[in-house]
Design a protein around this motif. Structure first.
Motif, PDB file in Angstrom:
ATOM      1  N   UNK A   4     101.302  95.251  25.475  1.00 13.48           N
ATOM      2  CA  UNK A   4     100.919  96.005  24.277  1.00 13.48           C
ATOM      3  C   UNK A   4      99.801  97.009  24.585  1.00 13.48           C
ATOM      4  N   UNK A   5      98.867  96.612  25.481  1.00 13.91           N
ATOM      5  CA  UNK A   5      97.814  97.549  25.873  1.00 13.91           C
ATOM      6  C   UNK A   5      98.405  98.738  26.620  1.00 13.91           C
ATOM      7  N   UNK A   6      99.385  98.462  27.496  1.00 14.23           N
ATOM      8  CA  UNK A   6     100.030  99.547  28.234  1.00 14.23           C
ATOM      9  C   UNK A   6     100.791 100.470  27.293  1.00 14.23           C
ATOM     10  N   UNK A   7     101.390  99.899  26.231  1.00 13.35           N
ATOM     11  CA  UNK A   7     102.114 100.725  25.262  1.00 13.35           C
ATOM     12  C   UNK A   7     101.161 101.656  24.514  1.00 13.35           C
ATOM     13  N   UNK A   8      99.928 101.180  24.276  1.00 10.84           N
ATOM     14  CA  UNK A   8      98.948 101.997  23.544  1.00 10.84           C
ATOM     15  C   UNK A   8      98.259 103.024  24.436  1.00 10.84           C
ATOM     16  N   UNK A   9      97.883 102.585  25.656  1.00  9.67           N
ATOM     17  CA  UNK A   9      96.972 103.397  26.466  1.00  9.67           C
ATOM     18  C   UNK A   9      97.549 103.839  27.805  1.00  9.67           C
ATOM     19  N   UNK A  10      98.764 103.409  28.120  1.00  8.91           N
ATOM     20  CA  UNK A  10      99.242 103.618  29.472  1.00  8.91           C
ATOM     21  C   UNK A  10      98.741 102.489  30.357  1.00  8.91           C
TER      22      UNK A  10
END
Length: 297
Positions: free
Chosen positions: A81-87
């Motif tokens: 989910x962090x990667x989806x938000x921030x890369x």
């Protein structure tokens, strides 16, 4: 529940309430209360207690397996989910056998160029520690031998094969040779890795098969320490060719292939097998496969 399982895993790893609390960044009473609450929720005793930690109960061992699975999946979900938000961003912990440390920049450098918001912690460990740290969720990946000892349930990417060489100073015994045998190497004054290292176990076995025995007069868990002693001219060592080349040997140091038998052992990247992988581990496996393809071309 997730926080309590995290505390429980830390306690199982540290085997000490105080150290586990410090690792989790909480007070010891907070950790102890969380473990008791977890026991109340599950209806079983997880920890054998006395004046100090005495180990896990059989139920605790079983819960530990579930805790690792649940916490691992939770971390994967959060990271995805962090990667989806921030890369892709975050921190990767890798434990590496000493003989593979020199090649690690061939993975970390291109990885960091592609993903500049990712940082690394690199630890030198023996092969058994690498697998234990993976199982205990203390690291994200490891680099170790793939063939010699059981790996357990991991995903692996073969990176390269170790080929063994005698490393010795010019003018020392056997330094004028184009190749040497394992039997001949066994008669030299050697400095080698410590006995807890799989590389050392491999060397011991090869010497034994050749009718020789390793009697090193100096041992270390650091390849740099071994090389610095070789440079004095009083010691020789046995190192994988790729490690030896990474030191940029001066002219007075010889690197001589060891034959009869001429053997190799495969080293690779390992990660706990789970689907899906965290985005960071997935990207790291991808980078390792790129290196492996380039190495084998």
């Amino acid at each position: 529940m997730i926080d309590k399982l995290e505390f429980f895993i830390a306690l199982a790893n540290e085997k000490h309430f105080g150290r586990a609390a410090e690792e989790c960044g909480v007070s010891q009473p907070t950790l102890s209360a969380a473990i008791r609450q977890l026991e109340d929720q599950l209806g079983v005793m997880l920890v054998s207690r006395g004046s100090r930690f005495q180990g896990l109960t059989p139920e605790g061992q079983r819960v530990l397996e579930w805790a690792r699975r649940i916490v691992g999946d939770t971390r994967t979900m959060r990271e995805e989910m962090r990667a989806a938000r921030k890369g892709l961003s975050g921190h990767i912990k890798i434990a590496v056998i000493p003989t593979a440390l020199a090649m690690l920049p061939r993975i970390t450098t291109p990885f960091q160029e592609r993903h500049p918001d990712v940082t690394f912690s690199i630890m030198s460990r023996n092969s058994l520690q690498v697998l234990s740290m993976l199982e205990n969720l203390e690291i994200d990946a490891g680099i170790t031998y793939l063939e010699n000892e059981p790996l357990g349930r991991v995903t692996s990417v073969p990176l390269y094969a170790e080929h063994y060489n005698l490393i010795t100073a010019s003018g020392s015994p056997l330094s004028d040779r184009d190749s040497v045998t394992w039997k001949e190497v066994g008669d030299l004054r050697l400095c080698l890795l410590t006995a807890d290292m799989q590389n050392r176990r491999i060397i011991n076995k090869l010497l034994e098969q050749a009718g020789a025995t390793a009697h090193p007069t100096l041992e270390s868990n650091s390849m740099i320490v071994l090389f610095s002693h070789v440079r004095t001219g009083r010691w020789a060592s046995i190192m994988p060719r790729n490690v030896a080349k990474s030191f940029g040997f001066p002219a007075e140091i010889r690197m001589i292939p060891i034959v009869e038998p001429q053997v190799h052992h495969v080293v690779g990247l390992v990660a706990t097998h789970r689907e899906p992988f965290t985005p960071l581990v997935s990207a790291l496996l991808h980078e390792a496969r790129i290196l492996a393809a380039a190495t084998h071309d």
